[in-house]
Design an enzyme around this catalytic site. Structure first.
Site, mmCIF file in Angstrom:
data_model
loop_
_atom_site.group_PDB
_atom_site.id
_atom_site.type_symbol
_atom_site.label_atom_id
_atom_site.label_comp_id
_atom_site.label_asym_id
_atom_site.label_seq_id
_atom_site.Cartn_x
_atom_site.Cartn_y
_atom_site.Cartn_z
ATOM 1 N N LYS A 89 58.739 129.563 82.167
ATOM 2 C CA LYS A 89 59.709 129.675 81.063
ATOM 3 C C LYS A 89 60.810 128.618 81.115
ATOM 4 O O LYS A 89 61.937 128.894 81.488
ATOM 5 C CB LYS A 89 60.312 131.077 81.046
ATOM 6 C CG LYS A 89 59.237 132.129 80.844
ATOM 7 C CD LYS A 89 59.755 133.496 80.525
ATOM 8 C CE LYS A 89 58.621 134.467 80.351
ATOM 9 N NZ LYS A 89 58.112 135.121 81.547
ATOM 10 N N ASP A 97 49.081 137.213 73.740
ATOM 11 C CA ASP A 97 49.929 138.073 74.571
ATOM 12 C C ASP A 97 50.547 139.085 73.616
ATOM 13 O O ASP A 97 51.288 138.720 72.704
ATOM 14 C CB ASP A 97 51.014 137.218 75.248
ATOM 15 C CG ASP A 97 52.028 138.052 76.025
ATOM 16 O OD1 ASP A 97 52.238 139.244 75.699
ATOM 17 O OD2 ASP A 97 52.622 137.514 76.966
ATOM 18 N N ASP A 107 48.714 142.559 79.495
ATOM 19 C CA ASP A 107 49.111 142.598 78.083
ATOM 20 C C ASP A 107 48.484 141.456 77.298
ATOM 21 O O ASP A 107 49.036 141.016 76.301
ATOM 22 C CB ASP A 107 50.637 142.553 77.963
ATOM 23 C CG ASP A 107 51.219 141.317 78.612
ATOM 24 O OD1 ASP A 107 50.481 140.593 79.303
ATOM 25 O OD2 ASP A 107 52.419 141.074 78.416
#
Ligand code: GDD
Ligand code: MG
Length: 322
Positions: free
Chosen positions: A164, A222, A113
Protein backbone atom coordinates in the site's frame (compact mmCIF):
# COMPACT_ATOMS: atom_id res chain seq x y z
CA UNK A 1 -1.03 -32.55 -4.68
CA UNK A 2 -0.77 -29.66 -2.28
CA UNK A 3 -2.01 -28.41 1.06
CA UNK A 4 -3.61 -25.03 1.69
CA UNK A 5 -4.22 -22.29 4.22
CA UNK A 6 -7.13 -19.89 3.77
CA UNK A 7 -6.93 -16.60 5.67
CA UNK A 8 -10.41 -15.84 6.95
CA UNK A 9 -9.77 -13.94 10.17
CA UNK A 10 -9.95 -10.26 9.24
CA UNK A 11 -12.60 -7.90 10.61
CA UNK A 12 -13.90 -6.78 7.23
CA UNK A 13 -14.14 -3.20 8.50
CA UNK A 14 -14.59 -1.67 5.04
CA UNK A 15 -17.58 -3.95 4.45
CA UNK A 16 -19.64 -2.67 7.38
CA UNK A 17 -22.56 -3.08 7.91
CA UNK A 18 -22.47 -6.29 5.84
CA UNK A 19 -19.99 -7.81 8.30
CA UNK A 20 -22.02 -6.93 11.41
CA UNK A 21 -23.37 -10.46 11.69
CA UNK A 22 -21.06 -12.50 9.50
CA UNK A 23 -17.32 -12.53 8.84
CA UNK A 24 -16.52 -11.28 5.35
CA UNK A 25 -15.55 -14.71 3.93
CA UNK A 26 -18.98 -16.13 4.86
CA UNK A 27 -20.91 -13.39 3.04
CA UNK A 28 -22.92 -14.89 0.18
CA UNK A 29 -21.84 -14.17 -3.37
CA UNK A 30 -24.13 -15.64 -6.04
CA UNK A 31 -25.68 -17.85 -3.37
CA UNK A 32 -22.49 -19.30 -1.84
CA UNK A 33 -20.08 -17.93 0.77
CA UNK A 34 -16.95 -16.33 -0.71
CA UNK A 35 -14.99 -19.06 1.10
CA UNK A 36 -16.92 -21.80 -0.67
CA UNK A 37 -16.01 -20.38 -4.08
CA UNK A 38 -12.38 -20.53 -2.97
CA UNK A 39 -12.68 -24.06 -1.60
CA UNK A 40 -14.05 -25.20 -4.96
CA UNK A 41 -11.06 -23.56 -6.71
CA UNK A 42 -8.65 -25.16 -4.22
CA UNK A 43 -10.17 -28.57 -4.87
CA UNK A 44 -9.77 -28.12 -8.64
CA UNK A 45 -6.07 -27.38 -8.06
CA UNK A 46 -5.54 -30.68 -6.24
CA UNK A 47 -5.45 -29.37 -2.67
CA UNK A 48 -6.36 -32.25 -0.37
CA UNK A 49 -6.05 -30.59 3.05
CA UNK A 50 -7.02 -27.01 3.83
CA UNK A 51 -6.70 -25.12 7.12
CA UNK A 52 -9.07 -22.22 7.67
CA UNK A 53 -7.15 -19.60 9.66
CA UNK A 54 -9.95 -18.01 11.65
CA UNK A 55 -10.18 -15.30 14.26
CA UNK A 56 -13.11 -12.85 14.10
CA UNK A 57 -16.46 -14.74 14.40
CA UNK A 58 -14.57 -18.03 14.03
CA UNK A 59 -17.50 -20.11 15.27
CA UNK A 60 -19.54 -19.72 12.07
CA UNK A 61 -17.13 -21.63 9.81
CA UNK A 62 -17.18 -25.07 11.43
CA UNK A 63 -20.94 -25.76 11.23
CA UNK A 64 -20.93 -24.85 7.54
CA UNK A 65 -17.77 -26.58 6.29
CA UNK A 66 -17.48 -29.42 8.85
CA UNK A 67 -14.66 -31.85 8.09
CA UNK A 68 -14.70 -30.86 4.42
CA UNK A 69 -15.87 -34.26 3.13
CA UNK A 70 -18.74 -32.59 1.28
CA UNK A 71 -16.09 -30.85 -0.86
CA UNK A 72 -13.91 -33.95 -1.12
CA UNK A 73 -11.09 -32.60 1.02
CA UNK A 74 -9.98 -32.43 4.62
CA UNK A 75 -10.79 -29.08 6.25
CA UNK A 76 -9.18 -28.14 9.57
CA UNK A 77 -9.64 -25.04 11.71
CA UNK A 78 -7.04 -22.88 13.41
CA UNK A 79 -8.40 -20.27 15.80
CA UNK A 80 -6.49 -17.16 16.91
CA UNK A 81 -7.73 -15.70 20.18
CA UNK A 82 -6.39 -12.34 19.07
CA UNK A 83 -5.79 -11.72 15.36
CA UNK A 84 -2.15 -12.57 14.60
CA UNK A 85 -1.94 -10.66 11.31
CA UNK A 86 -1.58 -12.41 7.97
CA UNK A 87 1.89 -13.90 8.65
CA UNK A 88 1.12 -14.88 12.25
CA UNK A 89 -2.10 -16.52 11.06
CA UNK A 90 -0.26 -18.54 8.41
CA UNK A 91 2.33 -19.71 10.95
CA UNK A 92 -0.36 -20.60 13.46
CA UNK A 93 -2.42 -22.51 10.88
CA UNK A 94 0.66 -24.36 9.59
CA UNK A 95 0.92 -26.12 12.95
CA UNK A 96 -2.11 -28.13 11.91
CA UNK A 97 -0.36 -29.40 8.78
CA UNK A 98 2.02 -32.28 9.09
CA UNK A 99 4.94 -30.15 7.89
CA UNK A 100 7.62 -32.70 8.75
CA UNK A 101 6.06 -35.17 6.34
CA UNK A 102 5.12 -32.76 3.57
CA UNK A 103 8.39 -33.26 1.72
CA UNK A 104 8.36 -30.81 -1.13
CA UNK A 105 4.56 -30.68 -1.32
CA UNK A 106 3.78 -26.98 -1.77
CA UNK A 107 1.67 -24.93 0.62
CA UNK A 108 -0.90 -22.70 -1.05
CA UNK A 109 -2.08 -19.66 0.92
CA UNK A 110 -5.15 -17.65 -0.04
CA UNK A 111 -6.52 -14.34 1.14
CA UNK A 112 -10.10 -15.12 2.10
CA UNK A 113 -11.76 -12.24 0.30
CA UNK A 114 -10.64 -12.79 -3.27
CA UNK A 115 -12.56 -14.27 -6.18
CA UNK A 116 -10.05 -15.45 -8.76
CA UNK A 117 -10.23 -17.68 -11.80
CA UNK A 118 -6.49 -17.93 -12.30
CA UNK A 119 -5.03 -21.42 -12.53
CA UNK A 120 -3.64 -22.35 -9.11
CA UNK A 121 -2.31 -25.58 -10.68
CA UNK A 122 -0.27 -23.56 -13.21
CA UNK A 123 0.97 -21.29 -10.43
CA UNK A 124 2.19 -24.39 -8.55
CA UNK A 125 3.94 -25.69 -11.70
CA UNK A 126 5.63 -22.31 -12.19
CA UNK A 127 6.72 -22.33 -8.54
CA UNK A 128 8.24 -25.79 -8.84
CA UNK A 129 9.93 -25.05 -12.18
CA UNK A 130 11.69 -22.07 -10.54
CA UNK A 131 12.52 -23.90 -7.28
CA UNK A 132 11.13 -20.84 -5.55
CA UNK A 133 10.77 -20.23 -1.84
CA UNK A 134 7.58 -18.30 -2.57
CA UNK A 135 5.57 -17.62 -5.71
CA UNK A 136 2.99 -14.84 -5.64
CA UNK A 137 0.07 -14.55 -8.02
CA UNK A 138 0.39 -11.07 -9.53
CA UNK A 139 -2.16 -9.11 -11.50
CA UNK A 140 -2.11 -5.72 -13.20
CA UNK A 141 -4.58 -3.13 -11.93
CA UNK A 142 -5.16 0.48 -12.93
CA UNK A 143 -4.73 1.86 -9.44
CA UNK A 144 -2.29 -0.10 -7.30
CA UNK A 145 -2.43 2.13 -4.21
CA UNK A 146 -4.78 -0.08 -2.17
CA UNK A 147 -2.69 -3.22 -2.75
CA UNK A 148 0.72 -4.74 -2.31
CA UNK A 149 2.85 -3.39 -5.13
CA UNK A 150 5.21 -6.06 -6.50
CA UNK A 151 7.90 -5.16 -9.07
CA UNK A 152 9.67 -8.07 -10.79
CA UNK A 153 12.70 -8.41 -13.06
CA UNK A 154 12.71 -9.93 -16.55
CA UNK A 155 12.80 -13.49 -15.23
CA UNK A 156 9.79 -12.83 -13.02
CA UNK A 157 11.84 -12.60 -9.85
CA UNK A 158 10.31 -10.29 -7.24
CA UNK A 159 12.63 -7.34 -6.57
CA UNK A 160 10.61 -5.63 -3.80
CA UNK A 161 7.33 -5.93 -1.90
CA UNK A 162 5.76 -2.57 -1.16
CA UNK A 163 2.46 -2.84 0.71
CA UNK A 164 0.00 0.00 0.00
CA UNK A 165 2.15 2.83 -1.25
CA UNK A 166 0.96 6.29 -2.32
CA UNK A 167 2.96 6.39 -5.56
CA UNK A 168 3.08 2.79 -6.81
CA UNK A 169 6.22 1.92 -8.76
CA UNK A 170 4.31 -0.61 -10.92
CA UNK A 171 0.70 -1.62 -11.60
CA UNK A 172 1.56 -5.21 -10.82
CA UNK A 173 0.00 -6.13 -7.49
CA UNK A 174 -0.12 -9.01 -5.05
CA UNK A 175 -3.34 -10.84 -5.90
CA UNK A 176 -3.41 -12.68 -2.55
CA UNK A 177 -2.55 -16.28 -3.52
CA UNK A 178 0.90 -17.59 -2.60
CA UNK A 179 2.76 -20.87 -3.03
CA UNK A 180 5.31 -21.51 -0.29
CA UNK A 181 8.07 -23.98 0.11
CA UNK A 182 7.54 -25.36 3.65
CA UNK A 183 10.88 -23.87 4.75
CA UNK A 184 9.44 -20.34 4.48
CA UNK A 185 7.17 -21.02 7.44
CA UNK A 186 10.17 -21.54 9.72
CA UNK A 187 11.05 -17.90 9.15
CA UNK A 188 7.81 -16.70 10.76
CA UNK A 189 7.86 -16.58 14.57
CA UNK A 190 5.09 -18.59 16.24
CA UNK A 191 2.46 -16.85 18.37
CA UNK A 192 3.44 -13.32 17.33
CA UNK A 193 1.61 -10.70 15.30
CA UNK A 194 3.31 -10.73 11.90
CA UNK A 195 2.34 -9.23 8.55
CA UNK A 196 3.30 -11.45 5.64
CA UNK A 197 3.13 -8.38 3.36
CA UNK A 198 5.02 -5.87 5.49
CA UNK A 199 7.53 -8.19 7.18
CA UNK A 200 7.98 -11.66 5.73
CA UNK A 201 7.96 -10.88 1.99
CA UNK A 202 10.26 -7.83 2.19
CA UNK A 203 12.68 -9.80 4.41
CA UNK A 204 12.71 -12.79 2.03
CA UNK A 205 13.40 -10.55 -0.96
CA UNK A 206 16.09 -8.55 0.85
CA UNK A 207 17.89 -11.69 1.93
CA UNK A 208 18.10 -12.78 -1.70
CA UNK A 209 15.82 -15.81 -1.42
CA UNK A 210 14.07 -16.87 -4.67
CA UNK A 211 10.68 -15.17 -4.63
CA UNK A 212 8.83 -15.18 -7.96
CA UNK A 213 5.78 -13.51 -9.42
CA UNK A 214 3.31 -15.60 -11.40
CA UNK A 215 1.45 -13.20 -13.72
CA UNK A 216 -2.02 -14.22 -14.84
CA UNK A 217 -4.69 -11.77 -15.86
CA UNK A 218 -7.78 -14.02 -15.43
CA UNK A 219 -10.91 -12.69 -13.70
CA UNK A 220 -9.94 -11.36 -10.27
CA UNK A 221 -11.70 -9.32 -7.60
CA UNK A 222 -11.06 -8.39 -3.96
CA UNK A 223 -14.54 -8.27 -2.46
CA UNK A 224 -13.40 -6.02 0.38
CA UNK A 225 -16.04 -3.26 -0.04
CA UNK A 226 -19.84 -3.43 -0.40
CA UNK A 227 -19.66 -2.24 -4.03
CA UNK A 228 -17.07 -4.93 -4.84
CA UNK A 229 -19.10 -7.64 -3.12
CA UNK A 230 -22.20 -6.72 -5.12
CA UNK A 231 -20.12 -6.65 -8.31
CA UNK A 232 -18.61 -10.06 -7.50
CA UNK A 233 -22.05 -11.54 -7.07
CA UNK A 234 -23.38 -10.03 -10.32
CA UNK A 235 -20.28 -11.16 -12.22
CA UNK A 236 -20.94 -14.80 -11.31
CA UNK A 237 -24.56 -14.70 -12.48
CA UNK A 238 -25.22 -15.12 -16.18
CA UNK A 239 -29.04 -14.94 -16.08
CA UNK A 240 -31.31 -12.14 -14.88
CA UNK A 241 -31.05 -13.59 -11.36
CA UNK A 242 -29.85 -16.71 -9.55
CA UNK A 243 -31.76 -18.70 -6.95
CA UNK A 244 -30.39 -21.58 -4.90
CA UNK A 245 -32.49 -24.67 -4.24
CA UNK A 246 -35.73 -24.49 -2.27
CA UNK A 247 -36.90 -21.05 -3.39
CA UNK A 248 -40.53 -20.25 -4.12
CA UNK A 249 -41.14 -17.22 -6.31
CA UNK A 250 -44.62 -15.90 -7.04
CA UNK A 251 -45.13 -15.56 -10.83
CA UNK A 252 -46.06 -11.88 -10.41
CA UNK A 253 -42.77 -11.07 -8.64
CA UNK A 254 -39.99 -9.41 -10.65
CA UNK A 255 -36.40 -10.31 -9.94
CA UNK A 256 -33.80 -8.43 -11.97
CA UNK A 257 -30.31 -6.94 -11.99
CA UNK A 258 -28.49 -10.24 -11.37
CA UNK A 259 -29.92 -10.55 -7.90
CA UNK A 260 -28.93 -13.65 -5.97
CA UNK A 261 -31.25 -15.62 -3.71
CA UNK A 262 -29.95 -18.11 -1.16
CA UNK A 263 -31.51 -21.42 -0.18
CA UNK A 264 -35.19 -21.55 0.79
CA UNK A 265 -36.17 -18.01 -0.12
CA UNK A 266 -39.84 -17.18 -0.56
CA UNK A 267 -40.90 -14.19 -2.65
CA UNK A 268 -44.57 -13.16 -2.46
CA UNK A 269 -46.81 -11.58 -5.11
CA UNK A 270 -45.94 -8.25 -6.74
CA UNK A 271 -42.57 -8.01 -5.06
CA UNK A 272 -39.69 -6.52 -7.01
CA UNK A 273 -36.07 -7.25 -6.30
CA UNK A 274 -33.32 -5.52 -8.27
CA UNK A 275 -29.55 -5.98 -7.83
CA UNK A 276 -29.92 -7.51 -4.37
CA UNK A 277 -28.06 -10.16 -2.42
CA UNK A 278 -30.41 -12.31 -0.37
CA UNK A 279 -29.25 -14.91 2.14
CA UNK A 280 -30.78 -18.28 3.10
CA UNK A 281 -34.26 -18.80 4.63
CA UNK A 282 -35.51 -15.32 3.81
CA UNK A 283 -39.17 -14.38 3.32
CA UNK A 284 -40.05 -11.39 1.13
CA UNK A 285 -43.60 -10.14 1.69
CA UNK A 286 -46.18 -9.03 -0.84
CA UNK A 287 -45.47 -5.80 -2.74
CA UNK A 288 -41.99 -5.38 -1.29
CA UNK A 289 -39.63 -3.31 -3.48
CA UNK A 290 -35.94 -3.80 -2.86
CA UNK A 291 -33.08 -2.31 -4.82
CA UNK A 292 -29.37 -2.84 -4.06
CA UNK A 293 -30.20 -4.32 -0.68
CA UNK A 294 -28.35 -7.01 1.23
CA UNK A 295 -30.79 -9.24 3.13
CA UNK A 296 -29.10 -11.38 5.76
CA UNK A 297 -30.06 -15.01 6.43
CA UNK A 298 -33.40 -15.71 8.15
CA UNK A 299 -34.83 -12.20 7.69
CA UNK A 300 -38.56 -11.72 7.09
CA UNK A 301 -39.27 -8.57 5.05
CA UNK A 302 -42.77 -7.29 5.86
CA UNK A 303 -45.28 -6.74 3.06
CA UNK A 304 -45.17 -3.36 1.35
CA UNK A 305 -41.66 -2.35 2.43
CA UNK A 306 -39.80 -0.16 -0.10
CA UNK A 307 -36.09 0.06 0.50
CA UNK A 308 -32.88 0.71 -1.44
CA UNK A 309 -29.20 0.49 -0.52
CA UNK A 310 -29.82 -1.03 2.89
CA UNK A 311 -28.62 -3.95 4.94
CA UNK A 312 -31.63 -5.72 6.45
CA UNK A 313 -31.64 -8.56 8.95
CA UNK A 314 -33.84 -9.68 11.82
CA UNK A 315 -31.78 -7.44 14.12
CA UNK A 316 -30.43 -4.53 12.08
CA UNK A 317 -31.49 -2.07 9.37
CA UNK A 318 -28.67 0.14 8.17
CA UNK A 319 -27.77 2.01 5.01
CA UNK A 320 -25.05 0.59 2.77
CA UNK A 321 -22.58 2.95 1.21
CA UNK A 322 -22.43 1.67 -2.38
N1 GDD B 1 -6.65 -15.38 10.40
C1 GDD B 1 -6.39 -14.11 10.14
N2 GDD B 1 -5.85 -13.33 11.14
N3 GDD B 1 -6.70 -13.60 8.93
C2 GDD B 1 -6.43 -12.29 8.69
C3 GDD B 1 -5.87 -11.45 9.68
C4 GDD B 1 -5.56 -12.02 10.97
O1 GDD B 1 -5.07 -11.35 11.87
N4 GDD B 1 -5.74 -10.21 9.13
C5 GDD B 1 -6.21 -10.29 7.87
N5 GDD B 1 -6.64 -11.55 7.61
C6 GDD B 1 -7.20 -12.06 6.35
C7 GDD B 1 -8.41 -11.27 5.87
O2 GDD B 1 -9.60 -11.88 6.34
C8 GDD B 1 -8.28 -11.41 4.37
O3 GDD B 1 -8.86 -12.61 3.91
C9 GDD B 1 -6.79 -11.50 4.14
O4 GDD B 1 -6.20 -11.87 5.38
C10 GDD B 1 -6.16 -10.19 3.64
O5 GDD B 1 -6.52 -9.16 4.54
P1 GDD B 1 -7.24 -7.83 4.04
O6 GDD B 1 -7.52 -7.01 5.24
O7 GDD B 1 -8.36 -8.14 3.12
O8 GDD B 1 -6.05 -7.13 3.26
P2 GDD B 1 -6.12 -6.14 2.02
O9 GDD B 1 -7.21 -6.48 1.08
O10 GDD B 1 -6.08 -4.75 2.53
O11 GDD B 1 -4.69 -6.43 1.31
C11 GDD B 1 -4.28 -7.75 1.03
O12 GDD B 1 -4.90 -8.25 -0.16
C12 GDD B 1 -4.56 -7.54 -1.37
C13 GDD B 1 -5.24 -8.28 -2.53
O13 GDD B 1 -6.62 -8.30 -2.34
C14 GDD B 1 -2.75 -7.77 0.88
O14 GDD B 1 -2.35 -9.10 0.82
C15 GDD B 1 -2.32 -6.99 -0.36
O15 GDD B 1 -0.92 -7.13 -0.54
C16 GDD B 1 -3.04 -7.54 -1.59
O16 GDD B 1 -2.69 -6.76 -2.74
MG1 MG C 1 -8.81 -7.72 1.08
Amino acid sequence: MAVGILLVGGFGTRLKPLTSESPKPMLPVAGLPVTEHQILAAKRAGIHTLVLATSYLSEVFTPYFGDGSKWGMKILYAVEKEPLGTGGAIRNAAQMLDLANLGDEPIVVFNGDVLSRHSIADQIKFHQAHSADATLHLIEVEDARAFGCVPTDQEGRVTAFLEKMESPVTNSINAGCYIFHPSVLDRIPLGEVVSIERQTFPALVESGRPVFGYQEQAYWLDVGTPAALFKGSRDLISDEFHAMEGSTIDPTAQITGKSSLGRNVTVAANASIDDCIIGDNVTIGEGVHLSQCFIFHNAAIPAGLHQSRHYLSTAITEPINL
